[in-house]
Design a protein around this motif. Structure first.
Motif, short mmCIF file in Angstrom:
data_model
loop_
_atom_site.label_atom_id
_atom_site.label_comp_id
_atom_site.label_asym_id
_atom_site.label_seq_id
_atom_site.Cartn_x
_atom_site.Cartn_y
_atom_site.Cartn_z
N VAL A 158 0.80 -1.10 -0.09
CA VAL A 158 0.01 0.01 -0.03
C VAL A 158 0.92 1.22 0.02
N ALA A 159 1.81 1.11 1.06
CA ALA A 159 2.74 2.33 0.82
C ALA A 159 3.53 2.65 -0.23
N GLU A 160 4.08 1.65 -1.06
CA GLU A 160 4.60 1.62 -2.41
C GLU A 160 3.69 2.36 -3.51
N ILE A 161 2.43 1.87 -3.35
CA ILE A 161 1.49 2.43 -4.35
C ILE A 161 1.20 4.02 -3.93
N ILE A 162 1.07 4.45 -2.87
CA ILE A 162 0.76 5.66 -2.26
C ILE A 162 2.34 6.40 -2.55
N ASN A 163 3.45 5.93 -2.42
CA ASN A 163 4.75 6.65 -2.87
C ASN A 163 4.87 6.88 -4.34
N GLY A 164 3.97 6.21 -5.12
CA GLY A 164 4.24 6.50 -6.53
C GLY A 164 3.59 7.94 -6.98
N TYR A 165 2.97 8.34 -5.96
CA TYR A 165 2.43 9.71 -6.26
C TYR A 165 3.00 10.93 -5.58
N ASP A 166 3.02 12.07 -6.10
CA ASP A 166 3.51 13.11 -5.37
C ASP A 166 2.50 13.55 -4.09
N PHE A 167 1.56 13.48 -4.43
CA PHE A 167 0.60 13.85 -3.08
C PHE A 167 -0.69 13.11 -3.50
N ILE A 168 -1.42 12.54 -2.47
CA ILE A 168 -2.65 11.60 -2.47
C ILE A 168 -3.33 11.58 -1.04
N VAL A 169 -4.80 11.53 -1.14
CA VAL A 169 -5.50 11.28 0.19
C VAL A 169 -5.71 9.92 0.26
N ALA A 170 -5.17 9.41 1.18
CA ALA A 170 -5.53 7.80 1.48
C ALA A 170 -6.48 7.51 2.42
N VAL A 171 -7.46 6.60 2.17
CA VAL A 171 -8.50 6.46 3.23
C VAL A 171 -8.33 5.10 3.57
#
Ligand code: ADP
Ligand code: ASP
Ligand code: MG
Length: 289
Positions: free
Chosen positions: A23-36
């Motif tokens: 999950v963290a790897e997916i999120i880190n693929g973005y410059d910014f993102i709001v994760a729920v």
């Protein structure tokens, strides 16, 4: 404004240290993102069971220890420095209170169930080195415990004031604040709904629902083994599918997204390069399920 992406990660994605890393790897693929985020897999069920045991005056200590150990194991394997003891102490006190008075109001039960998401969001935020926001501060509902009805106007204001979509932030799914100021939940599977509510408030360009299948399938994969991924669905079709029981998406989810015409993508945390299912405002006249 740059493209705002809201990404919800379900319990299946938050199952163990390895999947949380994914999950963290997916999120880190973005410059910014709001994760729920949802609670870690099985945790909401465990909390319900704990409440039932305490209410029946049975021994809940052992199951409580299992829940603590499950999360401590995840923290250890992720090698993060996170002290969850304030949450667990709070949870223990709540269970002690229930077992003392042998009563569990709907409001107290909802408070009990919020611990799953409040804990999982802390874990993911720590791993990402980002901020966790408790949706108690963001999402406002009535007093209909276990299935809160959202006040969208108040919620939108709070989300816009508190969430910075140009950072990486983690928000608790499933959780909201009731009219009388208590914790309330949005119904089982409600983190999808949280994702849509936040996406709607931020006027996001996309809502991503990350789960453990490659997208919405034309039939329940647990019943039919050669189920096929549907590439694209209209809001109407997706609403019907979820209404008629496809567990992959919470039935209410689609509504805030439809209202703001925000495309929804169903994606697989364990196969992130798969295209997934895109749900958007595009009537396609075909029978898909
Ligand atoms: P999450 O924990 O990510 O919220 P859920 O368990 O709520 O995940 O939903 C994903 C599950 O929904 C899949 O693992 C699958 O078994 C089930 N499912 C039921 N019907 C469908 C369908 N039509 N398409 C895809 N998945 C489905
Ligand atoms: N944790 C909650 C549940 O199990 C909400 C969710 O996962 O969407 O129902
Ligand atoms: Mg779900």
């Amino acid at each position: 404004m740059k493209n705002i992406v809201v990404a919800k990660f379900g319990g299946t994605s938050m199952g163990n240290a390895q999947s949380i890393r994914q999950v963290a790897e997916i999120i880190n693929g973005y410059d910014f993102i709001v994760a729920v985020v949802s609670a870690t897999s099985g945790t909401t069920d465990q909390l319900i069971e704990l409440g039932e045991k305490a209410l029946a005056g049975e021994n809940w200590e052992e199951s409580f220890r299992e829940l603590v150990e499950k999360h401590e194991k995840i923290i250890k394997e992720l090698e993060i420095d996170l002290d969850l003891s304030p949450y667990f102490e709070n949870l223990r006190k709540l269970l002690q209170g229930i077992s003392l008075i042998l009563e569990l109001s709907l409001s107290a039960k909802d408070r009990l169930l919020t611990f799953g998401e409040r804990i999982s969001s802390q874990i993911l935020a720590k791993l990402l080195n980002s901020e966790a926001i408790d949706a108690y501060e963001l999402i406002f509902a009535d007093n209909n415990y276990s299935e809160g009805n959202v006040d969208f106007e108040k919620t939108e204001k709070a989300v816009l004031a508190r969430v910075n979509p140009t950072e990486k932030q983690v928000i608790t799914g499933f959780v909201a604040q009731s009219e009388e100021g208590h914790y309330i939940t949005l119904g089982r599977g409600g983190s999808d709904y949280t994702g849509a509510i936040v996406a709607s408030a931020l006027n996001a360009s996309e809502l991503q629902i990350w789960t453990d299948v490659d997208g919405i399938l034309n039939t329940d994969p647990r019943i039919v083994s050669d189920a096929k991924v549907l590439k694209q669905l209209s809001f109407l079709e997706a609403g019907e599918l979820t209404y008629f029981g496809a567990k992959v998406l919470h039935p209410k989810t689609i509504k805030p997204a439809v209202a703001k015409n925000i495309p929804v993508k169903i994606l697989n945390t364990f196969n992130p390069s798969a295209p997934g299912t895109l749900i958007k405002n595009d009537e396609e006249v075909s029978i898909k399920s």
